[in-house]
Design a protein around this motif. Structure first.
Motif, PDB file in Angstrom:
ATOM      1  N   ILE A  68       0.839  -1.202   0.000  1.00  0.00           N
ATOM      2  CA  ILE A  68       0.000   0.000   0.000  1.00  0.00           C
ATOM      3  C   ILE A  68       0.874   1.252   0.000  1.00  0.00           C
ATOM      4  CG2 ILE A  68      -1.966  -1.120   1.099  1.00  0.00           C
ATOM      5  CD1 ILE A  68      -1.098   0.184   3.742  1.00  0.00           C
ATOM      6  N   SER A  69       0.267   2.364  -0.357  1.00  0.00           N
ATOM      7  CA  SER A  69       1.014   3.612  -0.479  1.00  0.00           C
ATOM      8  C   SER A  69       1.505   4.119   0.882  1.00  0.00           C
ATOM      9  CB  SER A  69       0.134   4.666  -1.143  1.00  0.00           C
ATOM     10  OG  SER A  69       0.775   5.906  -1.141  1.00  0.00           O
ATOM     11  N   HIS A  70       0.588   4.247   1.834  1.00  0.00           N
ATOM     12  CA  HIS A  70       0.928   4.838   3.132  1.00  0.00           C
ATOM     13  C   HIS A  70       0.074   4.152   4.199  1.00  0.00           C
ATOM     14  CE1 HIS A  70       2.429   9.028   4.660  1.00  0.00           C
ATOM     15  NE2 HIS A  70       2.984   8.041   5.296  1.00  0.00           N
ATOM     16  N   CYS A  71       0.693   3.416   5.097  1.00  0.00           N
ATOM     17  CA  CYS A  71      -0.080   2.694   6.117  1.00  0.00           C
ATOM     18  C   CYS A  71      -0.517   3.642   7.245  1.00  0.00           C
ATOM     19  CB  CYS A  71       0.724   1.532   6.680  1.00  0.00           C
ATOM     20  SG  CYS A  71       2.063   2.012   7.780  1.00  0.00           S
ATOM     21  N   GLN A  72      -1.471   3.201   8.009  1.00  0.00           N
ATOM     22  CA  GLN A  72      -2.032   4.014   9.095  1.00  0.00           C
ATOM     23  C   GLN A  72      -0.992   4.345  10.163  1.00  0.00           C
ATOM     24  OE1 GLN A  72      -5.028   5.218   8.643  1.00  0.00           O
ATOM     25  NE2 GLN A  72      -4.923   6.444  10.491  1.00  0.00           N
ATOM     26  N   LEU A  73      -0.118   3.388  10.482  1.00  0.00           N
ATOM     27  CA  LEU A  73       0.904   3.625  11.509  1.00  0.00           C
ATOM     28  C   LEU A  73       1.884   4.708  11.069  1.00  0.00           C
ATOM     29  CD1 LEU A  73       1.622  -0.051  12.610  1.00  0.00           C
ATOM     30  CD2 LEU A  73       0.335   1.683  13.858  1.00  0.00           C
ATOM     31  N   CYS A  74       2.233   4.710   9.789  1.00  0.00           N
ATOM     32  CA  CYS A  74       3.136   5.751   9.279  1.00  0.00           C
ATOM     33  C   CYS A  74       2.427   7.096   9.229  1.00  0.00           C
ATOM     34  CB  CYS A  74       3.657   5.379   7.898  1.00  0.00           C
ATOM     35  SG  CYS A  74       4.865   4.039   7.932  1.00  0.00           S
ATOM     36  N   LYS A  75       1.153   7.094   8.868  1.00  0.00           N
ATOM     37  CA  LYS A  75       0.393   8.348   8.841  1.00  0.00           C
ATOM     38  C   LYS A  75       0.328   8.970  10.236  1.00  0.00           C
ATOM     39  CE  LYS A  75      -2.668   7.429   4.956  1.00  0.00           C
ATOM     40  NZ  LYS A  75      -4.044   7.109   4.558  1.00  0.00           N
ATOM     41  N   LEU A  76       0.202   8.129  11.250  1.00  0.00           N
ATOM     42  CA  LEU A  76       0.136   8.604  12.636  1.00  0.00           C
ATOM     43  C   LEU A  76       1.519   8.848  13.239  1.00  0.00           C
ATOM     44  CD1 LEU A  76      -2.706   6.259  13.938  1.00  0.00           C
ATOM     45  CD2 LEU A  76      -2.884   8.686  13.350  1.00  0.00           C
ATOM     46  N   ILE A  88       3.787   6.733  14.133  1.00  0.00           N
ATOM     47  CA  ILE A  88       4.114   5.812  15.221  1.00  0.00           C
ATOM     48  C   ILE A  88       5.407   5.093  14.847  1.00  0.00           C
ATOM     49  CG2 ILE A  88       3.377   3.754  16.467  1.00  0.00           C
ATOM     50  CD1 ILE A  88       0.470   4.746  16.004  1.00  0.00           C
ATOM     51  N   GLU A  89       6.459   5.352  15.611  1.00  0.00           N
ATOM     52  CA  GLU A  89       7.772   4.794  15.321  1.00  0.00           C
ATOM     53  C   GLU A  89       7.876   3.357  15.813  1.00  0.00           C
ATOM     54  OE1 GLU A  89      10.297   6.034  13.517  1.00  0.00           O
ATOM     55  OE2 GLU A  89       8.983   7.730  13.078  1.00  0.00           O
ATOM     56  N   ASP A  90       8.434   2.515  14.963  1.00  0.00           N
ATOM     57  CA  ASP A  90       8.673   1.119  15.307  1.00  0.00           C
ATOM     58  C   ASP A  90       9.821   0.642  14.425  1.00  0.00           C
ATOM     59  OD1 ASP A  90       8.697  -1.550  15.860  1.00  0.00           O
ATOM     60  OD2 ASP A  90       6.673  -1.960  15.126  1.00  0.00           O
ATOM     61  N   ASP A  94       8.836  -2.596   6.050  1.00  0.00           N
ATOM     62  CA  ASP A  94       8.243  -2.745   4.716  1.00  0.00           C
ATOM     63  C   ASP A  94       6.714  -2.749   4.753  1.00  0.00           C
ATOM     64  OD1 ASP A  94       7.863  -5.173   5.917  1.00  0.00           O
ATOM     65  OD2 ASP A  94       8.551  -6.365   4.220  1.00  0.00           O
ATOM     66  N   CYS A  95       6.151  -1.916   5.616  1.00  0.00           N
ATOM     67  CA  CYS A  95       4.699  -1.869   5.774  1.00  0.00           C
ATOM     68  C   CYS A  95       4.005  -1.128   4.636  1.00  0.00           C
ATOM     69  CB  CYS A  95       4.331  -1.224   7.110  1.00  0.00           C
ATOM     70  SG  CYS A  95       5.090   0.397   7.332  1.00  0.00           S
ATOM     71  N   CYS A  96       4.702  -0.184   4.038  1.00  0.00           N
ATOM     72  CA  CYS A  96       4.102   0.596   2.947  1.00  0.00           C
ATOM     73  C   CYS A  96       5.203   1.187   2.071  1.00  0.00           C
ATOM     74  CB  CYS A  96       3.205   1.691   3.501  1.00  0.00           C
ATOM     75  SG  CYS A  96       4.054   2.935   4.493  1.00  0.00           S
ATOM     76  N   MET A  97       4.785   1.718   0.921  1.00  0.00           N
ATOM     77  CA  MET A  97       5.748   2.292  -0.030  1.00  0.00           C
ATOM     78  C   MET A  97       6.551   3.428   0.589  1.00  0.00           C
ATOM     79  SD  MET A  97       3.735   2.532  -3.617  1.00  0.00           S
ATOM     80  CE  MET A  97       2.069   1.919  -3.561  1.00  0.00           C
ATOM     81  N   HIS A  98       5.868   4.300   1.315  1.00  0.00           N
ATOM     82  CA  HIS A  98       6.547   5.448   1.920  1.00  0.00           C
ATOM     83  C   HIS A  98       7.634   5.008   2.897  1.00  0.00           C
ATOM     84  CE1 HIS A  98       4.175   8.947   0.525  1.00  0.00           C
ATOM     85  NE2 HIS A  98       3.279   8.016   0.285  1.00  0.00           N
ATOM     86  N   LYS A  99       7.342   4.005   3.709  1.00  0.00           N
ATOM     87  CA  LYS A  99       8.309   3.522   4.699  1.00  0.00           C
ATOM     88  C   LYS A  99       9.533   2.920   4.011  1.00  0.00           C
ATOM     89  CE  LYS A  99       9.402   2.694   8.990  1.00  0.00           C
ATOM     90  NZ  LYS A  99       9.535   3.771   9.953  1.00  0.00           N
ATOM     91  N   ILE A 100       9.292   2.078   2.998  1.00  0.00           N
ATOM     92  CA  ILE A 100      10.404   1.443   2.291  1.00  0.00           C
ATOM     93  C   ILE A 100      11.311   2.495   1.679  1.00  0.00           C
ATOM     94  CG2 ILE A 100      11.013  -0.018   0.327  1.00  0.00           C
ATOM     95  CD1 ILE A 100       8.407  -1.594   0.889  1.00  0.00           C
ATOM     96  N   LEU A 101      10.707   3.456   0.997  1.00  0.00           N
ATOM     97  CA  LEU A 101      11.498   4.494   0.335  1.00  0.00           C
ATOM     98  C   LEU A 101      12.207   5.394   1.348  1.00  0.00           C
ATOM     99  CD1 LEU A 101      12.016   4.909  -2.594  1.00  0.00           C
ATOM    100  CD2 LEU A 101      10.154   6.547  -2.688  1.00  0.00           C
ATOM    101  N   SER A 102      11.554   5.678   2.472  1.00  0.00           N
ATOM    102  CA  SER A 102      12.171   6.549   3.477  1.00  0.00           C
ATOM    103  C   SER A 102      13.391   5.910   4.136  1.00  0.00           C
ATOM    104  CB  SER A 102      11.155   6.930   4.554  1.00  0.00           C
ATOM    105  OG  SER A 102      10.885   5.841   5.399  1.00  0.00           O
TER     106      SER A 102
END
Length: 177
Positions: free
Chosen positions: A46-54, A56-58, A63-71
């Motif tokens: 998915i593009s942006h998961c809810q945890l990344c939108k909020l 929430i650091e973990d 690899d939960c979403c595209m934004h996280k992988i790229l970041s």
């Protein structure tokens, strides 16, 4: 978007499709295409998961979403903004204040002091405000402004040293935690 080099082999990656592309000639690539070219794409991503939108650091979530992988890609983490590059190219330092911490900008302390002067010396008429506001702004000396800047610089330095947010450090200083 600027081209980059990624991976151990420093593979070149353009952020726009080539001129001879049949469908998207000279158009910017999307996140999906960038991940495909890096062999990081998988179906159901998915593009942006809810945890990344909020925000929430973990550290285990990579690899939960595209934004996280790229970041998490090294070349993206090291990329400076075009604004910063232009400023530094001209021989200046570019220092950004922490995001979303306007109370940690010394200009806010300056405005606060000017408002206090206005409250204490104004007759609360329109003409009175027009007269007192320029006087209030001039009432704060450059020495006082430098003190504001130094104080907030100490918060930031202390925060970096303690690996805390400057806002939390300011809270700790105020309430002596």
């Amino acid at each position: 978007m600027r081209s980059t080099y990624f991976g151990l082999n420093h593979t070149f990656q353009s952020m726009v499709f080539p001129l001879d592309h049949l469908t998207f000639s000279n158009q910017p690539k999307g996140i999906k295409q960038i991940l495909i070219e890096r062999n990081l794409w998988y179906d159901s991503l998915i593009s942006h998961c809810q945890l990344c939108k909020l925000k929430i650091e973990d550290i285990t979530r990579t690899d939960c979403c595209m934004h996280k992988i790229l970041s998490l890609q090294e070349d993206f983490k090291l990329q400076t903004s075009q604004l910063q590059e232009e400023i530094e190219k001209r021989g200046h330092l570019c220092i950004f204040y922490p995001k979303f911490h306007c109370e940690l900008n010394f200009i806010e302390m300056y405005w606060e002091a000017a408002k206090r002067y206005t409250w204490e010396n104004c007759d609360y008429t329109w003409l009175g405000l027009q007269k007192i506001v320029p006087e209030a702004l001039d009432s704060i000396s450059s020495i006082t402004i430098r003190k504001f800047a130094r104080k907030l610089w100490r918060y930031e330095a202390f925060a970096i040293e303690r690996k805390q947010t400057p806002k939390k450090i300011k809270f700790m200083f105020i309430y002596q935690i």
